[in-house]
Scaffold this active site. Structure first.
Site, PDB file in Angstrom:
ATOM      1  N   CYS A  89      12.477  11.476   7.920  1.00 44.01           N
ATOM      2  CA  CYS A  89      12.364  10.933   9.271  1.00 44.01           C
ATOM      3  C   CYS A  89      13.643  11.136  10.080  1.00 44.01           C
ATOM      4  CB  CYS A  89      11.993   9.450   9.218  1.00 44.01           C
ATOM      5  SG  CYS A  89      13.104   8.439   8.229  1.00 44.01           S
TER       6      CYS A  89
ATOM      7  N   LYS B  76       0.846  -1.196   0.000  1.00 46.33           N
ATOM      8  CA  LYS B  76       0.000   0.000   0.000  1.00 46.33           C
ATOM      9  C   LYS B  76       0.878   1.240   0.000  1.00 46.33           C
ATOM     10  CE  LYS B  76      -1.974   2.682   3.023  1.00 46.33           C
ATOM     11  NZ  LYS B  76      -2.084   3.955   2.228  1.00 46.33           N
TER      12      LYS B  76
ATOM     13  N   GLU C 242       9.425   1.425  11.073  1.00 39.94           N
ATOM     14  CA  GLU C 242      10.384   2.540  11.018  1.00 39.94           C
ATOM     15  C   GLU C 242       9.570   3.806  11.178  1.00 39.94           C
ATOM     16  OE1 GLU C 242      12.085   5.688  10.005  1.00 39.94           O
ATOM     17  OE2 GLU C 242      12.260   4.902   7.957  1.00 39.94           O
TER      18      GLU C 242
ATOM     19  N   GLU D  89       7.964  15.634  16.635  1.00 36.37           N
ATOM     20  CA  GLU D  89       8.398  15.615  15.239  1.00 36.37           C
ATOM     21  C   GLU D  89       7.510  16.552  14.428  1.00 36.37           C
ATOM     22  OE1 GLU D  89       9.735  12.254  12.054  1.00 36.37           O
ATOM     23  OE2 GLU D  89       7.723  12.036  12.879  1.00 36.37           O
TER      24      GLU D  89
END
Length: 490
Positions: A283, A174, A249, A384
């Protein structure tokens, strides 16, 4: 561009509801295509196709050398379509042509790496006390659900698909619903090289619908997900009901530590690259810069001076150095965090605004933004942000630098800049992070493990570790003295 379709059991398909969603070019807000709004029914069709293909052994049952030959062909096709893939990646995600070009090259190299690795010796034998030939072998996990983010639409897909296929698994993939264009081209390549039907399946659609079905379905043996920590936690909880193997992750808030004895201009240059490459939508971005007190003011002055000169614009403009954010929704999130930083009492040294001039008013552009006068507990320091926003903190000594660096829930990446090699190694070993650099930031290699500590995830991508994520370990014991064991008296 023609409307996109999903790839299930070797066929291109619409959603079972025929619903679609627009795919937007973030540089100008224009619709470039429409992608299928996949459903749970579509996901199940892909899962059943992958399960059938796995059980029939049309992929896992062929030799590693034959699987490798397919991967090498895929890599060659990526090279052949490199210019097209680069243009599509920039149009879909917004990143600069230079960044997209590197991603395409890395994608081809990743397929070649795993094509080579899977044919190398693995497993081992061991000695036991009985007359037994004992060994360990590695086998494919089975049906693997792969869910990728929007910041590296092609490359992150390949990081999962290449080792999963190399190991002999079948996949249900996906892509992000925001950036499905280059993944669709990748599956066209799979079809072109003749991957057997059902081996690689792609379902587009929303995470809470398609992603949830993949994570929860009992016929899926493993989930590999890259994305936000909040979503990763939900996937982990969902996968627990069927005891799936999980690889995650997740997010980061990575520290970049600059000591006074570092090469000054090198440290500034890498610090800029660490946060503003990819528009900060990375990231592992160095979103917290920690600078030794004696050079703090000098560093901030030079960093801000250069940040103001970064050329922001459409990714397909050759002079652009930083492209747009990926979507209007993400733009609003970044602007919200900037407001939060100001409300918390931090000072903006530069940037902080949406760019609505020079022909960029229809795109999703934000100025490179630098916060100073920050405190460790502030949200802009702890959370973040995932955009071109950086905080610059001050430390007095090595001990404080380590304490500040480790003071978040994340542990993905980090760096140290110093000309004292012993100090740099001493500090880097104290960082609770899985990806680290000394006097550098961001270089990534297919040969090296990628993943983090703490709430930055579980497991590793890339390298031999990335292949092992998609393998099960089996012990085999062969009796060399075939006779009754004599345990019972009758």
């Amino acid at each position: 561009m023609a409307n996109l379709k999903m790839f299930i059991d070797g066929e291109w398909k619409e959603s079972e509801t025929l619903e679609t969603r627009p795919v937007i070019n973030p540089a100008n807000g224009e619709v470039i295509s429409y992608s299928p709004e996949g459903t749970a029914v579509d996901a199940r069709a892909a899962i059943f196709a992958a399960r059938r293909a796995f059980e029939e052994g049309i992929w896992s049952g062929i030799s590693a050398q034959e699987r490798a030959s397919y991967l090498f062909k895929i890599a060659d096709k990526i090279d052949e379509y490199a210019d097209e893939l680069t243009q599509l990646e920039t149009m879909d995600n917004g990143k600069t042509l230079r960044e997209a070009g590197f991603d395409v090259g890395d994608a081809a190299a990743c397929f070649r790496y795993y094509a080579g690795l899977i044919t190398k010796p693995d497993g081992y034998t061991y000695h036991v006390a009985d007359p037994m030939q004992a060994m360990v072998v590695r086998e494919p996990v089975g049906v693997c659900g792969l869910i990728t983010p929007w910041n590296y639409p092609l490359l992150m897909s390949v990081w999962k698909i290449a080792p999963a296929l190399a190991a002999g698994n079948t996949i249900v993939f996906k892509p992000s619903e925001v950036t499905p264009v280059t993944p669709k081209k990748l599956f066209e390549i799979f079809e072109e090289v003749g991957l057997p039907k059902g081996v690689a399946n792609m379902v587009m659609g929303a995470g809470p619908v398609v992603g949830h079905e993949i994570a929860s379905h009992p016929e899926v043996d493993m989930i590999s997900f890259t994305g936000g920590t909040k979503t990763g936690k939900h996937i982990m909880k969902t996968a627990a009901d069927t005891m799936k193997k999980v690889s995650l992750e997740l997010g980061g808030k990575s520290p970049n530590i600059i000591f006074a004895d570092a090469d000054f201009e090198t440290a500034v240059d890498y610090a800029l690259f660490g946060i503003f490459s990819g528009s900060g939508q990375v990231c592992s971005a160095g979103s917290r810069i920690l600078v030794e007190e004696s050079i703090y003011d000098k560093f901030v002055e030079r960093f801000v001076e250069r940040a103001k000169k970064i050329k922001v614009g459409a990714g397909d403009d050759p002079v652009t150095e930083m492209g747009p954010l990926v979507s209007e929704q993400h733009l609003e999130k970044i602007l919200h965090y900037i407001e939060v930083g100001l409300e918390e009492g931090a000072t903006i040294a530069c940037g902080g605004k949406r760019i609505v001039s020079k022909g960029l008013e229809k795109g999703f552009f934000v100025e490179p933004t630098v916060f100073i006068n920050v405190k460790p507990e502030m949200k802009i320091v702890q959370e973040e942000i995932f955009g071109p926003v950086v905080v610059i903190q001050k430390f007095q000594d090595e001990s404080e630098a380590v304490k500040l660096a480790n003071n978040t829930i994340y542990g993905l990446a980090g760096a140290v800049f110093s000309n004292d090699g012993a100090k740099a190694l001493r500090v880097i070993k104290k960082l609770r992070a899985g990806i680290t650099w000394v006097n550098s930031y961001h270089p990534t290699y297919n040969e090296a493990p990628w993943g983090g500590y703490k709430q930055s995830g579980i497991g590793r991508s890339l390298g031999t570790f990335g292949l092992e994520e998609f393998q099960e370990i089996k012990q085999i014991n062969i009796n060399l003295q075939v006779e009754p064991i004599g345990w019972f008296s009758n």
